[in-house]
Design a protein around this motif. Structure first.
Motif, PDB file in Angstrom:
ATOM      1  N   UNK A 180     -27.768 -39.273 -42.143  1.00  0.00           N
ATOM      2  CA  UNK A 180     -26.453 -39.000 -42.721  1.00  0.00           C
ATOM      3  C   UNK A 180     -25.806 -40.277 -43.224  1.00  0.00           C
ATOM      4  N   UNK A 181     -26.018 -41.376 -42.510  1.00  0.00           N
ATOM      5  CA  UNK A 181     -25.404 -42.641 -42.900  1.00  0.00           C
ATOM      6  C   UNK A 181     -25.871 -43.081 -44.273  1.00  0.00           C
ATOM      7  N   UNK A 182     -27.130 -42.755 -44.613  1.00  0.00           N
ATOM      8  CA  UNK A 182     -27.688 -43.199 -45.887  1.00  0.00           C
ATOM      9  C   UNK A 182     -27.423 -42.208 -47.013  1.00  0.00           C
ATOM     10  N   UNK A 183     -26.965 -41.011 -46.680  1.00  0.00           N
ATOM     11  CA  UNK A 183     -26.788 -39.975 -47.691  1.00  0.00           C
ATOM     12  C   UNK A 183     -25.505 -40.195 -48.482  1.00  0.00           C
ATOM     13  N   UNK A 184     -25.492 -39.672 -49.682  1.00  0.00           N
ATOM     14  CA  UNK A 184     -24.302 -39.690 -50.505  1.00  0.00           C
ATOM     15  C   UNK A 184     -23.880 -41.058 -50.967  1.00  0.00           C
ATOM     16  N   UNK A 185     -24.831 -41.965 -51.099  1.00  0.00           N
ATOM     17  CA  UNK A 185     -24.513 -43.319 -51.497  1.00  0.00           C
ATOM     18  C   UNK A 185     -24.427 -43.446 -53.017  1.00  0.00           C
ATOM     19  N   UNK A 186     -23.483 -44.270 -53.513  1.00  0.00           N
ATOM     20  CA  UNK A 186     -23.461 -44.564 -54.948  1.00  0.00           C
ATOM     21  C   UNK A 186     -24.648 -45.444 -55.298  1.00  0.00           C
ATOM     22  N   UNK A 187     -24.952 -45.631 -56.575  1.00  0.00           N
ATOM     23  CA  UNK A 187     -26.075 -46.497 -56.971  1.00  0.00           C
ATOM     24  C   UNK A 187     -25.931 -47.899 -56.397  1.00  0.00           C
ATOM     25  N   UNK A 188     -27.050 -48.460 -55.964  1.00  0.00           N
ATOM     26  CA  UNK A 188     -27.052 -49.803 -55.384  1.00  0.00           C
ATOM     27  C   UNK A 188     -27.299 -50.816 -56.497  1.00  0.00           C
ATOM     28  N   UNK A 189     -26.233 -51.454 -56.964  1.00  0.00           N
ATOM     29  CA  UNK A 189     -26.336 -52.326 -58.135  1.00  0.00           C
ATOM     30  C   UNK A 189     -26.524 -53.792 -57.777  1.00  0.00           C
ATOM     31  N   UNK A 190     -26.336 -54.151 -56.534  1.00  0.00           N
ATOM     32  CA  UNK A 190     -26.427 -55.561 -56.153  1.00  0.00           C
ATOM     33  C   UNK A 190     -26.975 -55.687 -54.743  1.00  0.00           C
ATOM     34  N   UNK A 191     -27.313 -56.930 -54.383  1.00  0.00           N
ATOM     35  CA  UNK A 191     -27.786 -57.200 -53.022  1.00  0.00           C
ATOM     36  C   UNK A 191     -26.700 -56.875 -51.998  1.00  0.00           C
ATOM     37  N   UNK A 192     -25.441 -57.102 -52.361  1.00  0.00           N
ATOM     38  CA  UNK A 192     -24.346 -56.790 -51.437  1.00  0.00           C
ATOM     39  C   UNK A 192     -24.253 -55.287 -51.184  1.00  0.00           C
ATOM     40  N   UNK A 193     -24.499 -54.484 -52.236  1.00  0.00           N
ATOM     41  CA  UNK A 193     -24.499 -53.028 -52.057  1.00  0.00           C
ATOM     42  C   UNK A 193     -25.580 -52.614 -51.065  1.00  0.00           C
ATOM     43  N   UNK A 194     -26.746 -53.240 -51.196  1.00  0.00           N
ATOM     44  CA  UNK A 194     -27.848 -52.914 -50.291  1.00  0.00           C
ATOM     45  C   UNK A 194     -27.526 -53.317 -48.857  1.00  0.00           C
ATOM     46  N   UNK A 195     -26.921 -54.495 -48.699  1.00  0.00           N
ATOM     47  CA  UNK A 195     -26.573 -54.950 -47.356  1.00  0.00           C
ATOM     48  C   UNK A 195     -25.531 -54.038 -46.720  1.00  0.00           C
ATOM     49  N   UNK A 196     -24.597 -53.545 -47.543  1.00  0.00           N
ATOM     50  CA  UNK A 196     -23.574 -52.641 -47.005  1.00  0.00           C
ATOM     51  C   UNK A 196     -24.204 -51.348 -46.501  1.00  0.00           C
ATOM     52  N   UNK A 197     -25.146 -50.811 -47.266  1.00  0.00           N
ATOM     53  CA  UNK A 197     -25.843 -49.595 -46.833  1.00  0.00           C
ATOM     54  C   UNK A 197     -26.706 -49.885 -45.609  1.00  0.00           C
ATOM     55  N   UNK A 198     -27.356 -51.028 -45.620  1.00  0.00           N
ATOM     56  CA  UNK A 198     -28.187 -51.415 -44.486  1.00  0.00           C
ATOM     57  C   UNK A 198     -27.372 -51.464 -43.204  1.00  0.00           C
TER      58      UNK A 198
END
Length: 594
Positions: free
Chosen positions: A98-116
């Motif tokens: 659930x934590x990973x669902x519904x995420x906006x597009x990951x456009x940067x390394x910071x976006x990925x770290x936030x999802x991580x």
């Protein structure tokens, strides 16, 4: 916010420890200093009577495809109190999805770290304790070895320790002045302080950056115009200098999504360091999955690509489910009998975690990175790093570096379990691992070959220097290495960094290069060390100067006597100095970490 916890006391190898089992996941900064307990088979447990695995929210039946078996892991039985039931584990996995669902597009390394970090926080923490000190490590290993003191290799002297720890931590020899000062220092804590100093140097970061670059690229078949190993090395060095945790480093590597630049067939973003892990794997989903498991979990699953693994529990479907995380779109598994016939496979981690079906390919890579580093079921991630570094520094590992797994035999699994779990709850602090090992009695023992498994770590296995250490050692003696000679040394002494020291042997080509290289001979003849030794009138002082400069130690009485006789028997003293210098550089000791 109140943190509910259960406190359990237990006794292991004569060491009293207190476990604090949190029922909620603490923030990253609070998850320091952890250690699980282990039964006789090395299975981490939440209680002394052995009800559940440490580092795992749910290791009950059916929770994971990779159940621990045999001597190295044992089997979990029953259900742990404090929220570690099968139901709790299933909930944790659903929370992660659930934590990973519904995420906006990951456009940067910071976006990925936030999802991580979002997925990370969805997993429950398991254990927090007062830590695992070097003294505890020494006592536990002594208990596990159960050998009479006279059977253990004696400690090395200060000169030997200084050379060994400089080579291991920085890839370089200590200067004669630094070695002499260390020997003269009367501080009983000087070895621990030396380790701390070396861990803060740029040489430490650069040395281990080269190591991990070689781990990733050694067997790579990638087009050399589409990768940049130097960029990867520089990025590793930067991460190590900034003290970034191993979890974040690995997650950035495997979540990278390099893309080809329009109009340039060889531009894939390879100048961006972390892109090069995926590029070294040819950006191929199956190869990325295989190398991720091998390098970062110590588990070899490559054989399962075409058929069920013949010697392990991994199934063909598991390999392709893992590969699906790295596919740019739908992942199709070819039929084993009719390769032209393909079936769509959904992503699923080796231990059973399923991501949300809503995730886009870039988010899937972040999800698998989170499952790899943060799922408490996956104790292989932490163990693989600890085992690899232990193997590098002591010459032997608890497992072969690429030989971890639930069906594999482990030496002293209780100790590896505990080191791995503390590493996890030290926020994957890389320096903690090096500091703990380098300060231990096991690391400070003398070198000798150990052929009986149960006696491993009763001595340090002699290890051949890696290519970068050879280059640095030659440069240490000559003062400067010509680029052509440096390249020749690096290529000739290159080895697989994942191979065991026991399997590595010197080659005729290596010996001939050191003996006959005109470039090396010229560099030695012009070296400051040679010039200074030739100007010293006292033969004993000249001999000492050469030994300190090449082998980072003083000669023994027998070595000094033989060298003195040799110098006296040569008509031209300068030639005798040249010959003695050449002999030391060509010695086995110069090319070995003892």
């Amino acid at each position: 916010m109140r943190l509910t916890a259960k406190i359990t006391c237990f006794l292991l190898a004569g060491t009293l420890a207190v476990l604090v089992v949190p029922l909620r996941s603490p923030p990253r900064s609070a998850t320091a200093n952890a250690a699980p307990e282990s039964n006789a088979n090395g299975n981490p447990q939440s209680k002394a009577n052995g009800n559940a695995k440490a580092d795992s929210p749910a290791n009950a039946k059916g929770n994971s495809k990779a159940k621990a078996k045999g001597n190295s892991e044992g089997k979990a039985k029953g259900t742990a109190k404090g929220g570690a039931s099968a139901k709790g584990g299933a909930s944790a996995k659903k929370s992660a999805a659930r934590a990973a669902a519904g995420q906006p597009p990951l456009k940067s390394a910071d976006d990925k770290l936030a999802l991580l970090e979002k997925i990370h926080r969805s997993f429950p923490a398991r254990y927090i304790t007062s830590g695992f000190t070097v003294d505890e490590l020494d006592r536990q290993l002594k208990f596990l070895l159960a050998m009479p003191p006279e059977k253990l290799a004696p400690p090395v002297d200060d000169e030997q320790y200084a050379r060994r720890v400089h080579l291991d931590l920085t890839g370089r020899l200590p200067t004669p002045g630094a070695s002499a000062a260390f020997v003269a220092d009367t501080d009983p804590a000087k070895r621990a302080k030396l380790v701390d100093r070396l861990l803060e140097t740029d040489d430490f970061s650069r040395h281990w950056a080269k190591y991990w670059r070689d781990v990733i690229f050694h067997n790579s078949t990638a087009n050399r115009r589409r990768v940049n190993p130097q960029a990867l090395e520089n990025w590793f060095a930067e991460q190590f200098s900034k003290k970034v945790g191993w979890d974040r480093i690995v997650c950035e590597l495997i979540s990278a999504t390099p893309k080809q630049k329009k109009g340039d067939r060889n531009e894939f973003g390879q100048d961006d360091g972390p892109n090069n892990f995926v590029l070294a794997c040819n950006n191929d989903a199956g190869e990325i999955a295989s190398q991720t498991a091998r390098i970062f979990m110590g588990i070899s699953i490559q054989c399962a690509e075409c058929h069920d693994h013949p010697f392990d529990q991994w199934k063909r479907e598991q390999f392709h489910e893992m590969a699906a995380f790295f596919a740019p779109g739908k992942y199709l598994m070819p039929d084993m009998d009719e390769p032209a016939k393909k079936t769509e496979v959904k992503a699923r981690f080796l231990l059973g975690e399923k991501p949300s079906p809503e995730l886009k390919p870039d988010a899937l890579r972040v999800a698998v990175a989170a499952y790899l580093a943060y799922n408490p079921d996956n104790y292989w991630f932490a163990r693989a790093f600890v085992n690899r570094i232990w193997s590098e520094m002591l010459g032997d590992g608890f497992y072969p570096v690429d030989g971890l797994g639930p069906d594999k035999e482990c030496v002293h699994p209780q100790l590896l379990n505990r080191l791995g779990t503390v590493f996890r709850y030290q926020d994957f602090n890389i320096r903690w691992v090096f500091r703990t090992i380098a300060s231990s009695q096991a690391y400070q023992r003398s070198s000798r070959a150990v052929d009986v498994k149960k006696e491993l770590f009763s001595a340090v296995r002699p290890a051949r220097l890696r290519s970068d250490q050879v280059v640095n050692a030659i440069e240490h003696v000559t003062g400067k290495t010509a680029p052509k000679l440096e390249k020749s040394l690096a290529e000739t002494f290159a080895t697989d960094p994942s191979a065991s020291q026991e399997s590595l042997e010197g080659s005729l080509q290596q010996s001939l290069l050191l003996m006959n290289s005109t470039a090396l001979h010229a560099a030695l003849a012009k070296s400051r060390l040679r010039t200074e030794a030739a100007q010293i009138s006292d033969p004993d002082e000249a001999i000492d100067h050469l030994y300190r400069g090449v082998l980072a130690r003083r000669p023994t009485a027998d070595e000094r006597a033989r060298a003195r006789r040799f110098i006296a028997g040569v008509p031209h003293r300068a030639e005798a100095i040249d010959d003695l210098l050449w002999t030391l550089v060509n010695s086995t000791e110069f090319m070995t970490r003892r």
